[in-house]
Write a protein that holds these residues in place. Structure first.
Motif, short mmCIF file in Angstrom:
data_model
loop_
_atom_site.label_atom_id
_atom_site.label_comp_id
_atom_site.label_asym_id
_atom_site.label_seq_id
_atom_site.Cartn_x
_atom_site.Cartn_y
_atom_site.Cartn_z
N LEU A 61 0.83 -1.20 0.00
CA LEU A 61 0.00 0.00 0.00
C LEU A 61 0.86 1.25 0.00
CD1 LEU A 61 -2.74 1.40 0.09
CD2 LEU A 61 -2.69 1.15 2.59
N ASP A 62 1.94 1.27 0.80
CA ASP A 62 2.86 2.41 0.78
C ASP A 62 3.39 2.65 -0.63
OD1 ASP A 62 2.67 2.63 3.59
OD2 ASP A 62 4.34 1.24 3.88
N ARG A 63 3.82 1.56 -1.27
CA ARG A 63 4.35 1.69 -2.64
C ARG A 63 3.30 2.23 -3.59
NH1 ARG A 63 2.96 -1.52 -6.10
NH2 ARG A 63 2.58 -3.27 -4.70
N ALA A 64 2.08 1.70 -3.49
CA ALA A 64 1.03 2.12 -4.41
C ALA A 64 0.64 3.58 -4.19
CB ALA A 64 -0.19 1.23 -4.25
N MET A 65 0.55 3.99 -2.94
CA MET A 65 0.18 5.38 -2.66
C MET A 65 1.25 6.34 -3.18
SD MET A 65 -2.84 5.27 -1.44
CE MET A 65 -2.95 7.02 -1.07
N ALA A 66 2.52 5.98 -3.01
CA ALA A 66 3.59 6.82 -3.52
C ALA A 66 3.54 6.90 -5.04
CB ALA A 66 4.94 6.29 -3.05
N ALA A 67 3.28 5.76 -5.69
CA ALA A 67 3.21 5.75 -7.15
C ALA A 67 2.03 6.57 -7.66
CB ALA A 67 3.12 4.31 -7.65
N MET A 68 0.89 6.49 -6.99
CA MET A 68 -0.26 7.29 -7.41
C MET A 68 0.02 8.77 -7.22
SD MET A 68 -3.75 5.18 -6.46
CE MET A 68 -3.28 4.62 -4.81
N ALA A 69 0.63 9.14 -6.10
CA ALA A 69 0.95 10.55 -5.88
C ALA A 69 1.91 11.06 -6.95
CB ALA A 69 1.55 10.73 -4.49
N ALA A 70 2.91 10.24 -7.31
CA ALA A 70 3.87 10.65 -8.33
C ALA A 70 3.20 10.82 -9.69
CB ALA A 70 4.99 9.62 -8.42
N ALA A 71 2.14 10.06 -9.94
CA ALA A 71 1.41 10.15 -11.21
C ALA A 71 0.39 11.29 -11.22
CB ALA A 71 0.70 8.83 -11.50
N GLY A 72 0.22 11.96 -10.08
CA GLY A 72 -0.72 13.07 -10.02
C GLY A 72 -2.13 12.69 -9.63
N VAL A 73 -2.30 11.49 -9.07
CA VAL A 73 -3.62 11.04 -8.63
C VAL A 73 -3.94 11.69 -7.29
CG1 VAL A 73 -5.02 9.05 -7.96
CG2 VAL A 73 -3.37 8.85 -9.84
N GLY A 74 -5.11 12.31 -7.17
CA GLY A 74 -5.55 12.86 -5.90
C GLY A 74 -6.32 11.82 -5.11
N THR A 75 -6.49 12.09 -3.82
CA THR A 75 -7.26 11.19 -2.96
C THR A 75 -8.40 11.96 -2.32
OG1 THR A 75 -5.26 9.92 -2.47
CG2 THR A 75 -7.15 9.57 -1.03
N THR A 76 -9.58 11.39 -2.39
CA THR A 76 -10.76 12.02 -1.82
C THR A 76 -11.56 10.98 -1.05
OG1 THR A 76 -12.64 13.47 -2.31
CG2 THR A 76 -12.19 11.70 -3.88
N THR A 77 -12.73 11.39 -0.57
CA THR A 77 -13.60 10.48 0.18
C THR A 77 -14.97 10.44 -0.47
OG1 THR A 77 -14.46 12.21 1.63
CG2 THR A 77 -12.42 11.11 2.32
N SER A 78 -15.72 9.41 -0.16
CA SER A 78 -17.09 9.34 -0.67
C SER A 78 -17.92 10.50 -0.14
CB SER A 78 -17.72 7.99 -0.33
OG SER A 78 -17.77 7.78 1.06
N ALA A 79 -17.69 10.91 1.11
CA ALA A 79 -18.45 12.02 1.68
C ALA A 79 -18.26 13.29 0.88
CB ALA A 79 -18.06 12.23 3.14
N ALA A 80 -17.04 13.53 0.41
CA ALA A 80 -16.77 14.74 -0.38
C ALA A 80 -17.53 14.73 -1.70
CB ALA A 80 -15.28 14.87 -0.63
N LEU A 81 -17.83 13.53 -2.20
CA LEU A 81 -18.52 13.42 -3.48
C LEU A 81 -20.05 13.34 -3.31
CD1 LEU A 81 -16.13 10.83 -5.11
CD2 LEU A 81 -16.18 13.30 -5.48
N LEU A 82 -20.47 12.84 -2.15
CA LEU A 82 -21.91 12.68 -1.94
C LEU A 82 -22.56 13.97 -1.46
CD1 LEU A 82 -21.80 9.19 -0.20
CD2 LEU A 82 -22.61 9.68 -2.52
N GLY A 83 -21.74 14.91 -0.98
CA GLY A 83 -22.28 16.21 -0.56
C GLY A 83 -23.13 16.11 0.67
#
Length: 224
Positions: A202-224
């Motif tokens: 998971l550490d590796r994947a999160m670092a790779a996603m951050a390097a690729a410019g992937v943001g992280t959000t939550t379902s609450a932020a999208l459900l309003g």
């Protein structure tokens, strides 16, 4: 690595925002052939998101019974080891998501009637596929990119199982293809296996996603 999602509301564009639900299948949940710890916990937030998005698609692992990513096809190799296939290193897994079995189906509690399309991956014996966009040979497309471009998608939000393998590969694939990409952290779960060099998958994947410019959000932020 701790997930640090953006919790600010993200207004959705029903015409150009797409939810990608990755591999929400019984074999990846408790009691399945390749279970992700707490994997069934994604069902509630994913279903809520499916009713919030105007446009949603899914990926589905769909392997032949003799798939070469299965440890059973490599005598002397245990699950989670590494073998060499034509395209390089391949983790070998317990047999899972075999075509036509109950474990390979989309989960019966998933609100799959909200999906506009399902993209099956890993369908050829000799090639595995983590990303929803391209198989592990890095050459064979699944059709997802063409589909998204045909719909005019601008942003994609990725969730499902497992964060550190198919979810992250799909998110990175989307970002590499120019889509604004977000991981929905609470609608995903990880294997978080220890890595030889320290940390977890998971550490590796999160670092790779951050390097690729992937943001992280939550379902609450999208459900309003």
């Amino acid at each position: 690595m701790t997930l640090s999602p953006t919790t600010a509301p993200l207004p959705l564009d029903p015409e150009r925002d797409v939810l990608i639900v990755v591999d929400v299948q019984p074999d990846f949940m408790p009691g399945g052939a390749l279970p992700v710890s707490d994997g069934d916990a994604v069902l509630h937030p994913v279903n809520a998101l499916l009713h919030r998005f105007g446009h949603a698609v899914a990926t589905q692992d769909w392997h032949p019974a003799d798939h070469l990513s299965f440890a059973s096809q490599h005598p002397g190799n245990l699950p989670f080891g590494i073998v060499q296939l034509d395209y390089g290193d391949q983790i070998v897994w317990p047999d899972h998501c075999v075509q036509g079995t109950a474990g390979a189906a989309l989960h019966p509690l998933l609100h799959s009637d909200r999906l506009r399309a399902v993209f099956r991956k890993g369908v050829r014996r000799a090639v595995d596929s983590y990303s929803g966009f391209v198989e592990n040979d890095r050459r064979t497309p699944t059709g997802l990119e063409g589909y998204l471009r045909g719909t005019g998608a601008r942003r994609v939000f990725v969730c499902g199982l497992a964060t550190d393998f198919c979810v992250s590969a799909t998110a990175i694939g989307a970002a590499e293809r120019g889509f604004e990409t977000w991981l929905v952290g609470d609608a995903s779960r990880a294997i978080a296996a220890p890595e030889p060099a320290g940390g977890t998958s998971l550490d590796r994947a999160m670092a790779a996603m951050a390097a690729a410019g992937v943001g992280t959000t939550t379902s609450a932020a999208l459900l309003g």
